[in-house]
Design a protein around this motif. Structure first.
Motif, PDB file in Angstrom:
ATOM      1  N   GLN A   1      -4.143  17.883 -16.749  1.00  0.00           N
ATOM      2  CA  GLN A   1      -3.046  18.192 -15.553  1.00  0.00           C
ATOM      3  C   GLN A   1      -2.546  16.967 -15.066  1.00  0.00           C
ATOM      4  OE1 GLN A   1      -4.571  20.955 -12.885  1.00  0.00           O
ATOM      5  NE2 GLN A   1      -6.168  21.946 -14.337  1.00  0.00           N
ATOM      6  N   LYS A   2      -1.645  17.132 -14.497  1.00  0.00           N
ATOM      7  CA  LYS A   2      -0.996  16.066 -13.700  1.00  0.00           C
ATOM      8  C   LYS A   2      -0.668  16.424 -12.377  1.00  0.00           C
ATOM      9  CE  LYS A   2       2.858  12.668 -14.028  1.00  0.00           C
ATOM     10  NZ  LYS A   2       4.291  12.357 -14.759  1.00  0.00           N
ATOM     11  N   ILE A   3      -0.899  15.245 -11.420  1.00  0.00           N
ATOM     12  CA  ILE A   3      -0.640  15.920 -10.007  1.00  0.00           C
ATOM     13  C   ILE A   3       0.844  15.624  -9.345  1.00  0.00           C
ATOM     14  CG2 ILE A   3      -1.283  15.084  -7.505  1.00  0.00           C
ATOM     15  CD1 ILE A   3      -3.870  14.077  -8.961  1.00  0.00           C
ATOM     16  N   ASP A   4       1.323  16.508  -8.726  1.00  0.00           N
ATOM     17  CA  ASP A   4       2.710  16.492  -8.460  1.00  0.00           C
ATOM     18  C   ASP A   4       2.645  15.759  -7.028  1.00  0.00           C
ATOM     19  OD1 ASP A   4       5.092  16.730  -7.139  1.00  0.00           O
ATOM     20  OD2 ASP A   4       5.443  18.778  -7.887  1.00  0.00           O
ATOM     21  N   TYR A   5       2.560  14.569  -6.755  1.00  0.00           N
ATOM     22  CA  TYR A   5       2.230  13.878  -5.409  1.00  0.00           C
ATOM     23  C   TYR A   5       3.468  14.116  -4.622  1.00  0.00           C
ATOM     24  CZ  TYR A   5      -1.034  10.903  -8.158  1.00  0.00           C
ATOM     25  OH  TYR A   5      -1.886  10.761  -8.868  1.00  0.00           O
ATOM     26  N   LYS A   6       4.796  14.455  -5.186  1.00  0.00           N
ATOM     27  CA  LYS A   6       5.874  14.600  -4.213  1.00  0.00           C
ATOM     28  C   LYS A   6       5.609  15.981  -3.181  1.00  0.00           C
ATOM     29  CE  LYS A   6       9.036  12.033  -6.862  1.00  0.00           C
ATOM     30  NZ  LYS A   6      10.007  12.047  -7.871  1.00  0.00           N
ATOM     31  N   LYS A   7       5.092  16.868  -4.200  1.00  0.00           N
ATOM     32  CA  LYS A   7       4.796  18.123  -3.560  1.00  0.00           C
ATOM     33  C   LYS A   7       3.813  18.357  -2.569  1.00  0.00           C
ATOM     34  CE  LYS A   7       4.209  23.078  -5.013  1.00  0.00           C
ATOM     35  NZ  LYS A   7       3.972  23.804  -6.046  1.00  0.00           N
ATOM     36  N   LEU A   8       2.820  17.472  -2.805  1.00  0.00           N
ATOM     37  CA  LEU A   8       1.559  17.357  -1.913  1.00  0.00           C
ATOM     38  C   LEU A   8       1.827  16.483  -0.753  1.00  0.00           C
ATOM     39  CD1 LEU A   8      -1.637  17.268  -1.488  1.00  0.00           C
ATOM     40  CD2 LEU A   8      -1.632  15.156  -2.847  1.00  0.00           C
ATOM     41  N   LEU A   9       2.824  15.555  -0.874  1.00  0.00           N
ATOM     42  CA  LEU A   9       3.106  14.714   0.607  1.00  0.00           C
ATOM     43  C   LEU A   9       4.052  15.516   1.067  1.00  0.00           C
ATOM     44  CD1 LEU A   9       3.750  11.168  -1.289  1.00  0.00           C
ATOM     45  CD2 LEU A   9       1.837  11.751   0.266  1.00  0.00           C
ATOM     46  N   SER A  10       5.097  16.460   0.612  1.00  0.00           N
ATOM     47  CA  SER A  10       5.725  17.325   1.542  1.00  0.00           C
ATOM     48  C   SER A  10       4.864  18.398   1.917  1.00  0.00           C
ATOM     49  CB  SER A  10       6.604  17.969   0.449  1.00  0.00           C
ATOM     50  OG  SER A  10       7.778  17.365  -0.104  1.00  0.00           O
TER      51      SER A  10
ATOM     52  N   GLY B   1       3.622  17.264   5.301  1.00  0.00           N
ATOM     53  CA  GLY B   1       4.376  16.955   6.421  1.00  0.00           C
ATOM     54  C   GLY B   1       4.942  15.504   6.468  1.00  0.00           C
ATOM     55  N   VAL B   2       4.517  14.581   5.322  1.00  0.00           N
ATOM     56  CA  VAL B   2       5.097  13.309   5.125  1.00  0.00           C
ATOM     57  C   VAL B   2       6.662  13.496   5.034  1.00  0.00           C
ATOM     58  CG1 VAL B   2       4.997  11.410   3.983  1.00  0.00           C
ATOM     59  CG2 VAL B   2       2.936  12.612   4.261  1.00  0.00           C
ATOM     60  N   LYS B   3       7.588  12.683   5.636  1.00  0.00           N
ATOM     61  CA  LYS B   3       8.810  12.531   5.748  1.00  0.00           C
ATOM     62  C   LYS B   3       9.465  11.080   5.703  1.00  0.00           C
ATOM     63  CE  LYS B   3       9.327  14.254  10.479  1.00  0.00           C
ATOM     64  NZ  LYS B   3       7.953  14.193  10.714  1.00  0.00           N
ATOM     65  N   LYS B   4      10.773  10.961   5.680  1.00  0.00           N
ATOM     66  CA  LYS B   4      11.335   9.652   5.384  1.00  0.00           C
ATOM     67  C   LYS B   4      11.410   9.206   7.001  1.00  0.00           C
ATOM     68  CE  LYS B   4      13.819   9.654   1.681  1.00  0.00           C
ATOM     69  NZ  LYS B   4      13.365   8.982   0.368  1.00  0.00           N
ATOM     70  N   GLY B   5      10.933   7.841   6.969  1.00  0.00           N
ATOM     71  CA  GLY B   5      10.904   7.294   8.222  1.00  0.00           C
ATOM     72  C   GLY B   5       9.516   7.359   8.872  1.00  0.00           C
ATOM     73  N   ASP B   6       8.373   7.952   8.240  1.00  0.00           N
ATOM     74  CA  ASP B   6       7.148   8.030   8.796  1.00  0.00           C
ATOM     75  C   ASP B   6       6.630   6.651   8.729  1.00  0.00           C
ATOM     76  OD1 ASP B   6       7.331  10.652   9.776  1.00  0.00           O
ATOM     77  OD2 ASP B   6       6.168  11.581   8.080  1.00  0.00           O
ATOM     78  N   MET B   7       5.498   6.650   9.779  1.00  0.00           N
ATOM     79  CA  MET B   7       4.602   5.292   9.682  1.00  0.00           C
ATOM     80  C   MET B   7       3.270   5.957   9.266  1.00  0.00           C
ATOM     81  SD  MET B   7       3.585   2.537  12.544  1.00  0.00           S
ATOM     82  CE  MET B   7       5.153   1.902  12.552  1.00  0.00           C
ATOM     83  N   ILE B   8       2.504   5.500   8.164  1.00  0.00           N
ATOM     84  CA  ILE B   8       1.138   6.227   7.879  1.00  0.00           C
ATOM     85  C   ILE B   8       0.479   5.245   7.663  1.00  0.00           C
ATOM     86  CG2 ILE B   8       0.401   7.776   5.805  1.00  0.00           C
ATOM     87  CD1 ILE B   8       2.968   8.918   5.353  1.00  0.00           C
ATOM     88  N   TYR B   9      -0.953   5.702   8.414  1.00  0.00           N
ATOM     89  CA  TYR B   9      -1.853   4.711   8.074  1.00  0.00           C
ATOM     90  C   TYR B   9      -2.781   5.267   6.885  1.00  0.00           C
ATOM     91  CZ  TYR B   9      -6.236   2.318   9.377  1.00  0.00           C
ATOM     92  OH  TYR B   9      -7.578   1.608   9.387  1.00  0.00           O
ATOM     93  N   VAL B  10      -3.018   4.678   5.995  1.00  0.00           N
ATOM     94  CA  VAL B  10      -3.720   5.060   4.628  1.00  0.00           C
ATOM     95  C   VAL B  10      -4.884   4.625   4.537  1.00  0.00           C
ATOM     96  CG1 VAL B  10      -3.312   5.618   2.156  1.00  0.00           C
ATOM     97  CG2 VAL B  10      -1.202   5.363   3.727  1.00  0.00           C
TER      98      VAL B  10
END
Length: 103
Positions: free
Chosen positions: A3-12, A15-24
């Motif tokens: 299977q392949k992970i849909d990272y874009k869907k997961l991030l959405s 609640g990750v969005k444009k302009g966010d600052m994320i500590y990973v």
């Protein structure tokens, strides 16, 4: 079948969005092993790329890259000293599209 992970869907969904600052911060080894167990194709660089694209040019990704060698009086070179925060931070340090600060 892998299977392949849909990272874009997961991030959405997270609640990750444009302009966010994320500590990973993550210990990705258990994640990689779990995906392998279930035959899910996990690509660390794909996840990092999708994180970058998701936050956009005005967003910021922060990865901890601490090294506690100073406790033992070892020298620190912010360009060369590896992180002691796990594989993910060391993968990011090797990429040319990320910068490590002196702080």
């Amino acid at each position: 079948m892998i299977q392949k992970i849909d990272y874009k869907k997961l991030l959405s969904r997270l609640g990750v969005k444009k302009g966010d600052m994320i500590y990973v911060a993550s210990n990705i080894l258990p994640l990689i092993l779990n995906f392998k167990k279930y035959k899910i194709n996990f690509k660390v660089d794909a996840l990092i790329n999708d994180l970058q694209n998701h936050v956009g040019n005005n967003g910021t990704l922060i990865f901890p890259t601490y090294n506690w060698g100073f406790c033992n009086k070892k020298t620190f070179n912010y360009l060369k000293t590896p992180s002691k925060c796990g594989a993910l931070s060391n993968i990011v340090l090797k990429r040319s599209d990320f910068k490590r600060t002196k702080h």
